[in-house]
Design an enzyme around this catalytic site. Structure first.
Site, PDB file in Angstrom:
ATOM      1  N   GLU A 176       0.901  -1.515   0.422  1.00 18.64           N
ATOM      2  CA  GLU A 176       0.323   0.111   0.413  1.00 18.64           C
ATOM      3  C   GLU A 176       0.576   1.196  -0.506  1.00 18.64           C
ATOM      4  O   GLU A 176       0.448   2.666  -0.489  1.00 18.64           O
ATOM      5  CB  GLU A 176      -0.280  -0.154   1.429  1.00 18.64           C
ATOM      6  CG  GLU A 176      -1.950  -1.381   0.908  1.00 18.64           C
ATOM      7  CD  GLU A 176      -2.763  -1.418   2.753  1.00 18.64           C
ATOM      8  OE1 GLU A 176      -3.077  -0.442   2.912  1.00 18.64           O
ATOM      9  OE2 GLU A 176      -2.828  -2.363   2.515  1.00 18.64           O
ATOM     10  N   ARG A 443     -10.705  19.907 -18.899  1.00 13.20           N
ATOM     11  CA  ARG A 443     -11.195  21.454 -20.091  1.00 13.20           C
ATOM     12  C   ARG A 443     -11.729  19.485 -21.466  1.00 13.20           C
ATOM     13  O   ARG A 443     -11.623  19.715 -22.594  1.00 13.20           O
ATOM     14  CB  ARG A 443      -9.612  21.010 -20.757  1.00 13.20           C
ATOM     15  CG  ARG A 443      -9.064  21.615 -22.172  1.00 13.20           C
ATOM     16  CD  ARG A 443      -7.684  21.523 -22.835  1.00 13.20           C
ATOM     17  NE  ARG A 443      -7.154  23.045 -23.339  1.00 13.20           N
ATOM     18  CZ  ARG A 443      -6.765  23.334 -24.447  1.00 13.20           C
ATOM     19  NH1 ARG A 443      -6.314  22.194 -25.229  1.00 13.20           N
ATOM     20  NH2 ARG A 443      -6.356  24.586 -25.082  1.00 13.20           N
ATOM     21  N   LYS A 476       5.267  17.914 -30.300  1.00  6.84           N
ATOM     22  CA  LYS A 476       5.737  19.154 -29.115  1.00  6.84           C
ATOM     23  C   LYS A 476       4.393  17.869 -27.983  1.00  6.84           C
ATOM     24  O   LYS A 476       3.263  17.561 -28.677  1.00  6.84           O
ATOM     25  CB  LYS A 476       4.765  20.065 -28.965  1.00  6.84           C
ATOM     26  CG  LYS A 476       4.200  20.708 -28.019  1.00  6.84           C
ATOM     27  CD  LYS A 476       3.971  21.884 -27.640  1.00  6.84           C
ATOM     28  CE  LYS A 476       3.458  23.629 -26.761  1.00  6.84           C
ATOM     29  NZ  LYS A 476       2.534  23.542 -27.578  1.00  6.84           N
ATOM     30  N   ASP A 478       1.542  17.149 -25.327  1.00  7.22           N
ATOM     31  CA  ASP A 478       0.858  17.970 -24.565  1.00  7.22           C
ATOM     32  C   ASP A 478       0.205  16.991 -23.467  1.00  7.22           C
ATOM     33  O   ASP A 478       0.030  15.346 -23.958  1.00  7.22           O
ATOM     34  CB  ASP A 478       0.218  18.590 -25.194  1.00  7.22           C
ATOM     35  CG  ASP A 478       0.048  20.108 -24.162  1.00  7.22           C
ATOM     36  OD1 ASP A 478       0.096  19.591 -23.614  1.00  7.22           O
ATOM     37  OD2 ASP A 478      -0.096  21.169 -25.301  1.00  7.22           O
ATOM     38  N   MET A 479      -0.039  17.297 -22.380  1.00  3.97           N
ATOM     39  CA  MET A 479      -0.868  16.277 -21.583  1.00  3.97           C
ATOM     40  C   MET A 479      -1.621  17.560 -20.436  1.00  3.97           C
ATOM     41  O   MET A 479      -1.507  17.830 -19.671  1.00  3.97           O
ATOM     42  CB  MET A 479      -0.168  16.056 -20.818  1.00  3.97           C
ATOM     43  CG  MET A 479      -0.830  14.460 -19.913  1.00  3.97           C
ATOM     44  SD  MET A 479      -0.903  14.984 -18.426  1.00  3.97           S
ATOM     45  CE  MET A 479      -1.793  13.675 -17.376  1.00  3.97           C
ATOM     46  N   ASP A 534       9.885  17.154 -15.154  1.00  3.36           N
ATOM     47  CA  ASP A 534      10.076  16.213 -13.842  1.00  3.36           C
ATOM     48  C   ASP A 534      11.337  15.733 -14.995  1.00  3.36           C
ATOM     49  O   ASP A 534      11.372  15.507 -16.132  1.00  3.36           O
ATOM     50  CB  ASP A 534       9.117  15.589 -13.154  1.00  3.36           C
ATOM     51  CG  ASP A 534       8.132  14.525 -14.497  1.00  3.36           C
ATOM     52  OD1 ASP A 534       8.758  13.795 -14.780  1.00  3.36           O
ATOM     53  OD2 ASP A 534       7.612  15.237 -14.704  1.00  3.36           O
ATOM     54  N   ASP A 548       2.696  27.760 -19.335  1.00  3.40           N
ATOM     55  CA  ASP A 548       1.102  28.525 -20.636  1.00  3.40           C
ATOM     56  C   ASP A 548       1.891  29.772 -20.290  1.00  3.40           C
ATOM     57  O   ASP A 548       0.801  30.755 -21.251  1.00  3.40           O
ATOM     58  CB  ASP A 548       0.091  28.255 -20.298  1.00  3.40           C
ATOM     59  CG  ASP A 548       0.063  26.587 -21.190  1.00  3.40           C
ATOM     60  OD1 ASP A 548       0.913  26.393 -21.966  1.00  3.40           O
ATOM     61  OD2 ASP A 548      -1.075  25.836 -20.986  1.00  3.40           O
ATOM     62  N   GLU A 614      10.362  46.215 -35.717  1.00  2.00           N
ATOM     63  CA  GLU A 614      11.357  45.653 -34.642  1.00  2.00           C
ATOM     64  C   GLU A 614      10.932  44.236 -35.474  1.00  2.00           C
ATOM     65  O   GLU A 614      11.333  42.975 -34.800  1.00  2.00           O
ATOM     66  CB  GLU A 614       9.048  44.981 -34.031  1.00  2.00           C
ATOM     67  CG  GLU A 614       8.792  46.021 -33.099  1.00  2.00           C
ATOM     68  CD  GLU A 614       6.821  46.358 -32.676  1.00  2.00           C
ATOM     69  OE1 GLU A 614       6.992  46.207 -31.666  1.00  2.00           O
ATOM     70  OE2 GLU A 614       5.999  45.523 -33.861  1.00  2.00           O
TER      71      GLU A 614
HETATM   72  C1  GLA Z   1      -1.624  23.894 -23.413  1.00  2.00           C
HETATM   73  C2  GLA Z   1      -0.080  23.935 -24.065  1.00  2.00           C
HETATM   74  C3  GLA Z   1      -0.796  25.645 -25.016  1.00  2.00           C
HETATM   75  C4  GLA Z   1      -0.795  24.816 -26.625  1.00  2.00           C
HETATM   76  C5  GLA Z   1      -2.410  24.123 -25.938  1.00  2.00           C
HETATM   77  C6  GLA Z   1      -3.150  23.801 -26.745  1.00  2.00           C
HETATM   78  O1  GLA Z   1      -2.308  24.522 -23.065  1.00  2.00           O
HETATM   79  O2  GLA Z   1       0.405  24.326 -22.740  1.00  2.00           O
HETATM   80  O3  GLA Z   1       1.157  25.169 -25.332  1.00  2.00           O
HETATM   81  O4  GLA Z   1      -0.253  23.761 -27.033  1.00  2.00           O
HETATM   82  O5  GLA Z   1      -2.254  23.178 -24.907  1.00  2.00           O
HETATM   83  O6  GLA Z   1      -4.337  23.241 -26.969  1.00  2.00           O
END
Ligand code: GLA
Length: 752
Positions: A176, A443, A476, A478-479, A534, A548, A614
């Site tokens: 456990e 989300r 990239k 993502d999660m 991590d 973000d 710029e």
């Molecule tokens: C997450 C990522 C962002 C972007 C969005 C897209 O929030 O951190 O950089 O890629 O998803 O949905």
């Protein structure tokens, strides 16, 4: 030999360049921890002296002697329910439901090289770079065998640890709790530094004295989380960047975790670190074993700066396997904040064209390119191009991008699925949901059960097809939500407590296969920004999107906190548009670039909307980055300021490994009506001592702060003198050493 065993005293000593770790086989075969700290020679067994303590119970054979108690003995790994009331490593029960384990020494082996951790990422060693010590202990009654692994990286000043539990008995056992390690500090007054935060504000440094009781830093979110990073430091209470003892513990794991720090009745401090035990329950049938994740330990007696540099070098040299880890990364343009979901091929090409003209090398197409992904409510899981948005498919777009001399990168979020997707319609049982309950949404999406082999196999095939079929140089990964409703339809009821850890093992299995097959693809980790930043993910991803929050001023403290454990080369950082999309703040383009160069450096805005001046500035920034990229990515990193003492100035410095060059960056995030002179101590010439200063060109710029009127009032422009932003100077590289040069009556000067 960095590992030795002294037979007479039954003493194990691990030496690194500047540290010593010692333990002893004590009474009845218990494995006592004696010492981890600055290098010391000879036996340190005098550091532990058994003493009688009221209400600290004694092992049965020593019941009359009364001085030996597991409750006061410093230990390498604890048992369960046998007299140690402090935070424990293990909770285990056997056939009769009895909780109990007490480990005694059986044997040990000293091996060349570094051990591997089964099913999870772990540190690796080059030839002759590391030695391994394996100590085997056993609990006689249950038959539970415990192998403690120590990897000693002498030159790196790093020791790794992990544990493996094997059921050598005849009955099934139930775990456990199964932590990776226990580390006792029998003496000393320590501060605990941990790294907490939230979405858009990750890894903020929290430092406080360790007092009586237990303090816990943990995640129960299925990911290492925005909220508590799986990394802590114990520092002497007067330790600074350059002085004092400190010890880091970093868990190589990307799922739910837990670190308990307890100062006990004897004044001893114990740290137990490992996977989260909440809702954890693992059945060990006879013959089966359980492997814990690894912990990376480093000890510095030259303050926090040296501790960080030990981790930076180690992660770059001994943890991340990507061939990209020590390469200069391409300057990228990401379309997310430029377009969000609203794009088509022409829009992306127009961004790419402008980016390429300014010197950008890689275009990253973010969320929205697949399935029915017109907004965040649908399409996740359908990793097939949306031909309505991108007629001609990915190949047409990629060949146009490649034709502009740029590489192409793609966003994916493989672990997730929307209810409104073909994948979910075909496999509703692949999502984590609880029987009989409407799932909790994040989300508006669900999490795939990555513990299932069929899910991992499907994703491997789909992502491989994408990478085989198109010229994709970068991914990239993502999660974008935490795990809830953790219930696997592939596991029997009695094994549901395994689902969260099996999820992480599945993520690693998928990453392992994909990175083995496509090693040249540059992988950037991401979890709603830095929600899974991590050491586990860094083994596969040389860089991770830090947050973000792309506001340069906000990024200062995020990247500052991140730097305690993780190298600048791992921090995804971009120049984005102003007013900033997260905060509404306007910061100069120059400041934004200085901050993004404290990371992998890229852009995330529509470059077509910039003025000619710029655009010229962007071109110069990219040239500047090329000039300094190796120094930034490979150099030794020094924090020059401490926001806990002054938030008026952030300064950091990168020194080339041969100490010939240094890059100093300074940002003044807040301007006061009357600004006192800020003196910044340069560092970096050997032993962390200050170096003579640099000549730094003085640049002073005043800007207006613009902020939107909220809520509902649309956007307005406000001039608020007190919030004016100022940056100076831009990064400057000079040969070391040079004379210091005062900036005059400006705000910053260097102390020689
Ligand atoms: C997450 C990522 C962002 C972007 C969005 C897209 O929030 O951190 O950089 O890629 O998803 O949905």
């Amino acid at each position: 030999m960095s590992i030795s065993f002294q037979v007479q005293d039954r003493l194990f000593t691990l030496h690194t360049r500047t540290t010593t770790y010692q333990m002893q086989i004590g009474p009845l075969g218990y494995l006592c921890h004696l010492y981890y700290g600055r290098r010391a020679e000879g036996s340190l067994s005098h550091l532990y002296r058994p003493e009688e303590f009221g209400f600290s119970p004694n092992p049965y054979p020593l019941r009359l002697q009364k001085v030996t108690s597991l409750d006061t003995m410093p230990q390498e790994y604890t048992g369960c329910n046998t007299g140690d009331f402090r935070v424990n490593c293990l909770t285990v029960s056997g056939a009769e439901g009895a909780y109990g384990a007490e480990f005694r020494y059986v044997s040990h082996a000293i091996l060349p090289g570094k051990y591997a951790v089964e099913g999870m990422p772990s540190a690796f060693a080059g030839a002759d770079e590391a030695e391994t010590l394996v100590i085997t202990l056993a609990d006689e009654v249950t038959g539970l065998e415990l192998e403690l692994y120590y990897g000693v990286f002498e030159a790196r000043d790093v020791i790794t640890r992990a544990a493996r539990l094997r059921n050598a008995g005849e009955n099934a056992l139930t775990l456990e709790r199964a932590a990776s390690l226990c580390l006792d500090f029998p003496f000393g007054d320590w501060d605990l530094l941990h790294f907490q935060g939230r979405h858009n504000m990750e890894r903020q440094v929290v430092r406080a004295p360790i007092t009586g009781g237990i303090q816990t830093a943990s995640s129960r979110r299925g990911a290492s989380s925005h909220q508590h990073n799986p990394f802590v430091i114990l520092a002497e209470q007067d330790a600074t960047e350059d002085r004092g003892d400190c010890c880091g513990l970093m868990l190589v794991y990307s799922g739910s975790h837990r670190t308990d720090v307890e100062r006990d009745q004897t004044g001893s401090t114990r740290v137990v670190m490992g996977i989260q035990d909440s809702q954890f329950r693992w059945t060990l049938a006879p013959g089966e074993h359980f492997q814990t994740p690894e912990v990376l330990l480093t000890f510095s007696h030259e303050g926090l700066g040296q501790l960080s540099r030990n981790y930076h070098r180690f992660i770059r040299g001994n943890l991340c396997r990507s061939p990209w880890v020590n390469r200069r990364r391409p300057v990228l343009i990401n379309n997310w904040e430029a377009t969000y979901f609203d794009f088509d091929t022409d829009k992306i090409i127009s961004i790419a064209r402008q980016a390429s003209a300014l010197g950008v090398e890689l275009l990253v197409l973010d969320d929205g390119w697949f399935g029915s992904r017109y907004d965040e409510n649908r399409g996740l899981g359908d990793w097939f191009v949306n031909e309505e948005k991108l007629p001609g498919g990915l190949d047409r777009l990629i060949s146009e991008v490649n034709g502009l001399g740029m590489q192409f990168g793609l966003w994916v979020e493989p672990e997730m699925v929307n209810e409104d997707s073909d994948l979910y319609r075909a496999h509703p049982d692949w999502a984590l949901t609880l029987p009989g309950r409407a799932p909790t949404m994040g989300r508006n999406q669900l999490v795939l059960d990555m513990g299932r082999e069929d899910v991992v196999e499907y994703l491997y095939q789909r992502l491989s097809a994408l990478l085989e079929g198109h010229n994709i140089s970068y991914i990239k990964w993502d999660m974008n939500r935490s795990l809830t409703d953790v219930y696997s339809r592939a596991l029997p009821p009695e094994r549901q407590g395994e689902a969260a850890h099996r999820y992480v093992l599945g993520v690693y299995a998928l990453l392992e296969r994909l990175t083995a097959r496509f090693p040249e693809v540059l992988l950037e980790g991401c979890a709603g920004g830095g929600g899974r930043f991590d050491a586990g993910m860094l083994a596969y991803c040389p860089q991770i999107w830090c947050s973000d929050d792309t506001d340069a001023v906000e990024r200062l403290s995020i990247q500052y906190g991140t730097s305690f454990g993780y190298p600048v080369s791992a921090m995804g950082a971009h120049v984005s548009a102003c007013p900033n999309h997260q905060t509404g703040r306007t910061v100069s383009l120059d400041t934004r670039a200085v901050v993004a160069m404290h990371g992998t450096f890229g852009y995330e805005l529509d470059l077509n909307l910039l003025t000619e001046a710029e655009k010229a500035a962007v071109r110069r920034q990219i040239e500047r980055f090329h000039r300094y990229a190796d120094l930034i990515g490979q150099g030794d990193y020094y924090r020059l300021t401490d926001p806990a003492r002054t938030s008026d100035c952030y300064a950091w410095q990168t020194v080339s490994p041969d100490k010939a060059e240094a890059l100093v960056s300074v940002v003044i995030p807040h301007v006061r009506a009357t600004t006192p002179l800020i003196r910044v101590q340069l560092r970096g010439a050997g032993g962390g001592r200050p170096v003579p200063g640099f000549r730094v060109r003085r640049v002073q710029r005043r800007e207006r702060l613009r902020c939107p009127v909220r809520p509902g009032g649309g956007q307005g422009v406000h001039r608020r003198g007190a919030d004016v932003q100022r940056l100076r100077p831009p990064p400057a590289v000079r040969r070391l050493p040079q004379r210091s040069d005062s900036l005059g009556k400006g705000a910053v000067t260097w102390i020689p």
